[in-house]
Design a protein around this motif. Structure first.
Motif, PDB file in Angstrom:
ATOM      1  N   ARG A   1      50.490  24.453  46.549  1.00  0.00           N
ATOM      2  CA  ARG A   1      50.330  25.396  45.443  1.00  0.00           C
ATOM      3  C   ARG A   1      51.580  25.404  44.561  1.00  0.00           C
ATOM      4  N   GLY A   2      51.367  25.356  43.254  1.00  0.00           N
ATOM      5  CA  GLY A   2      52.474  25.316  42.307  1.00  0.00           C
ATOM      6  C   GLY A   2      52.912  23.909  41.962  1.00  0.00           C
ATOM      7  N   ARG A   3      52.416  22.953  42.725  1.00  0.00           N
ATOM      8  CA  ARG A   3      52.794  21.560  42.489  1.00  0.00           C
ATOM      9  C   ARG A   3      51.575  20.675  42.259  1.00  0.00           C
TER      10      ARG A   3
ATOM     11  N   THR B   1      37.891  22.695  43.455  1.00  0.00           N
ATOM     12  CA  THR B   1      37.587  22.825  42.040  1.00  0.00           C
ATOM     13  C   THR B   1      36.087  22.784  41.812  1.00  0.00           C
TER      14      THR B   1
ATOM     15  N   SER C   1      39.040  27.033  39.967  1.00  0.00           N
ATOM     16  CA  SER C   1      39.843  26.136  40.789  1.00  0.00           C
ATOM     17  C   SER C   1      40.865  26.988  41.532  1.00  0.00           C
ATOM     18  N   TYR C   2      41.128  26.614  42.769  1.00  0.00           N
ATOM     19  CA  TYR C   2      42.172  27.330  43.489  1.00  0.00           C
ATOM     20  C   TYR C   2      42.915  26.342  44.380  1.00  0.00           C
ATOM     21  N   TYR C   3      44.123  26.740  44.705  1.00  0.00           N
ATOM     22  CA  TYR C   3      45.025  25.845  45.404  1.00  0.00           C
ATOM     23  C   TYR C   3      45.606  26.546  46.618  1.00  0.00           C
ATOM     24  N   GLU C   4      45.672  25.802  47.702  1.00  0.00           N
ATOM     25  CA  GLU C   4      46.154  26.366  48.957  1.00  0.00           C
ATOM     26  C   GLU C   4      47.648  26.148  49.105  1.00  0.00           C
ATOM     27  N   ALA C   5      48.195  26.803  50.104  1.00  0.00           N
ATOM     28  CA  ALA C   5      49.639  26.904  50.258  1.00  0.00           C
ATOM     29  C   ALA C   5      50.399  25.584  50.278  1.00  0.00           C
TER      30      ALA C   5
ATOM     31  N   THR D   1      47.485  20.304  40.398  1.00  0.00           N
ATOM     32  CA  THR D   1      46.406  20.765  39.536  1.00  0.00           C
ATOM     33  C   THR D   1      45.215  19.828  39.691  1.00  0.00           C
ATOM     34  N   THR D   2      44.049  20.339  39.360  1.00  0.00           N
ATOM     35  CA  THR D   2      42.846  19.526  39.409  1.00  0.00           C
ATOM     36  C   THR D   2      42.213  19.457  38.026  1.00  0.00           C
TER      37      THR D   2
ATOM     38  N   ALA E   1      43.131  21.881  47.772  1.00  0.00           N
ATOM     39  CA  ALA E   1      42.641  22.426  46.509  1.00  0.00           C
ATOM     40  C   ALA E   1      41.123  22.393  46.507  1.00  0.00           C
TER      41      ALA E   1
END
Length: 122
Positions: A66-68, A54, A59-63, A70-71, A52
Motif C-alpha cells: 500500500r502506498g507503493r 481492482t 480499487s483497494y490495496y493491502e498492507a 496502483t492498478t 491489490a
C-alpha cells in the motif's frame, strides 16, 4: 477462462515494475481482478497474500505494498496492470493475478493465472 501474468523480472531496490494480466474467456468488466503474491517462509509455504484488488467500481490495496502500488485496466486489451514502485528485497516473490466471483470484491477468487517472478536485488 485464462489469466496470464507477465512483466516480472530483476529490479534493483527502489526500482519499479509494471505487471500485466491478460484475461480471456470472460468479460473483464464483470469481475474484480486481484493481485496476490507468494508468502515467504517455510512455515507458510504455499500461502498467498493479497496485494491489490481492482474492479470497475473500486480499487483497494493491502498492507504489503500500500502506498507503493496502483492498478489500472485496459478493457480493450482485456488487460489489468499492477504498477509497483519503490520496491524492496522483501517484495521478492511470485506474483499472481486472479479473477473473483464478485464484480467488486476479491474475497473469493475463482480463476488463477500462472505467476510471474519478481526479484528485487542489487
Amino acid at each position: 477462462v485464462q489469466l496470464q501474468a507477465s512483466g516480472g523480472g530483476l529490479v534493483q531496490p527502489g526500482g519499479s515494475l509494471r505487471l500485466s494480466c491478460v484475461v480471456s474467456g470472460f468479460n473483464l468488466n464483470d469481475r474484480a481482478i486481484g493481485w496476490f503474491r507468494q508468502v515467504s517462509g517455510k512455515e507458510r509455504e504455499g500461502q498467498r497474500e493479497e496485494v491489490a484488488c481492482t474492479s470497475t467500481k473500486t480499487s483497494y490495496y493491502e498492507a504489503p505494498l500500500r502506498g507503493r502500488v496502483t492498478t489500472s485496466r485496459d478493457s480493450a486489451r482485456n488487460t489489468v496492470y499492477l504498477q509497483m514502485n519503490n520496491l524492496t528485497p522483501e517484495d521478492t516473490s511470485v506474483y499472481y493475478c486472479a479473477a473473483a466471483r464478485s464484480d467488486i470484491y476479491c474475497d473469493r477468487m475463482q480463476y488463477w493465472g500462472e505467476g510471474t517472478q519478481v526479484t528485487v536485488s542489487s
